[in-house]
Design a protein around this motif. Structure first.
Motif, PDB file in Angstrom:
ATOM      1  N   ASP A   1       1.068  -1.292  -0.165  1.00 23.13           N
ATOM      2  CA  ASP A   1       0.021  -0.049   0.051  1.00 23.13           C
ATOM      3  C   ASP A   1       0.957   1.153  -0.072  1.00 23.13           C
ATOM      4  O   ASP A   1       2.027   1.455   0.566  1.00 23.13           O
ATOM      5  CB  ASP A   1      -1.044   0.066   1.199  1.00 23.13           C
ATOM      6  CG  ASP A   1      -0.282   0.055   2.557  1.00 23.13           C
ATOM      7  OD1 ASP A   1      -0.124   1.076   3.141  1.00 23.13           O
ATOM      8  OD2 ASP A   1      -0.286  -0.995   3.107  1.00 23.13           O
ATOM      9  N   GLU A   2       0.279   2.256  -0.786  1.00 25.25           N
ATOM     10  CA  GLU A   2       1.104   3.622  -0.705  1.00 25.25           C
ATOM     11  C   GLU A   2       0.347   4.527  -0.060  1.00 25.25           C
ATOM     12  O   GLU A   2      -1.011   4.925  -0.069  1.00 25.25           O
ATOM     13  CB  GLU A   2       1.071   3.784  -2.242  1.00 25.25           C
ATOM     14  CG  GLU A   2       2.028   3.025  -3.030  1.00 25.25           C
ATOM     15  CD  GLU A   2       1.992   3.223  -4.554  1.00 25.25           C
ATOM     16  OE1 GLU A   2       1.812   4.555  -4.930  1.00 25.25           O
ATOM     17  OE2 GLU A   2       2.284   2.310  -5.298  1.00 25.25           O
ATOM     18  N   HIS A   3       1.036   5.498   0.809  1.00 26.35           N
ATOM     19  CA  HIS A   3       0.504   6.651   1.285  1.00 26.35           C
ATOM     20  C   HIS A   3       1.387   7.885   1.132  1.00 26.35           C
ATOM     21  O   HIS A   3       2.676   7.710   1.876  1.00 26.35           O
ATOM     22  CB  HIS A   3       0.418   6.380   2.870  1.00 26.35           C
ATOM     23  CG  HIS A   3      -0.555   5.212   3.008  1.00 26.35           C
ATOM     24  ND1 HIS A   3      -1.915   5.577   3.096  1.00 26.35           N
ATOM     25  CD2 HIS A   3      -0.223   3.885   3.595  1.00 26.35           C
ATOM     26  CE1 HIS A   3      -2.404   4.139   3.659  1.00 26.35           C
ATOM     27  NE2 HIS A   3      -1.400   3.437   3.785  1.00 26.35           N
ATOM     28  N   GLU A   4       1.000   8.671   0.239  1.00 22.77           N
ATOM     29  CA  GLU A   4       1.697   9.957   0.093  1.00 22.77           C
ATOM     30  C   GLU A   4       2.994   9.570  -0.763  1.00 22.77           C
ATOM     31  O   GLU A   4       3.071   8.875  -1.742  1.00 22.77           O
ATOM     32  CB  GLU A   4       1.987  11.053   1.033  1.00 22.77           C
ATOM     33  CG  GLU A   4       0.369  11.596   1.579  1.00 22.77           C
ATOM     34  CD  GLU A   4       0.623  12.256   2.812  1.00 22.77           C
ATOM     35  OE1 GLU A   4       1.689  12.826   3.252  1.00 22.77           O
ATOM     36  OE2 GLU A   4      -0.464  12.747   3.228  1.00 22.77           O
TER      37      GLU A   4
END
Length: 89
Positions: A14-17
């Motif tokens: 998962d990617e966050h910013e």
């Protein structure tokens, strides 16, 4: 004894910013389950190429998972033999 065993590793990313996190879970059947985590962060001067962050985070999660599995094997060897074990990758 000849036997075929299947162990499954699932990697979730998962990617966050500007950071990517990967979690690698090993299901070795029965109660045996291990989890490794890896992180990757985008350096401010680098181009944003999401695939590279995925690859780095997944590689780091799998690396941690392999070390955890090696620790489990060492403990099992020690319990079985009564001798300190230091298996290497």
């Amino acid at each position: 004894m000849n036997a075929v065993k299947t162990w499954t590793v699932q990697v979730e990313i998962d990617e966050h910013e500007e950071s990517t996190r990967a979690v690698a879970r090993l299901d070795a059947g029965g109660a045996q389950s291990l989890t490794g985590t890896g992180l990757a962060r985008l350096h401010p001067v680098d181009r944003d190429v999401p695939r590279i962050g995925d690859e780095l985070a997944a590689a780091r999660a799998l690396s941690e998972l392999s070390h955890l599995l090696l620790d489990v094997a060492a403990r099992d060897i020690e319990q079985s033999s009564g001798v300190p074990a230091h298996p290497a990758l």
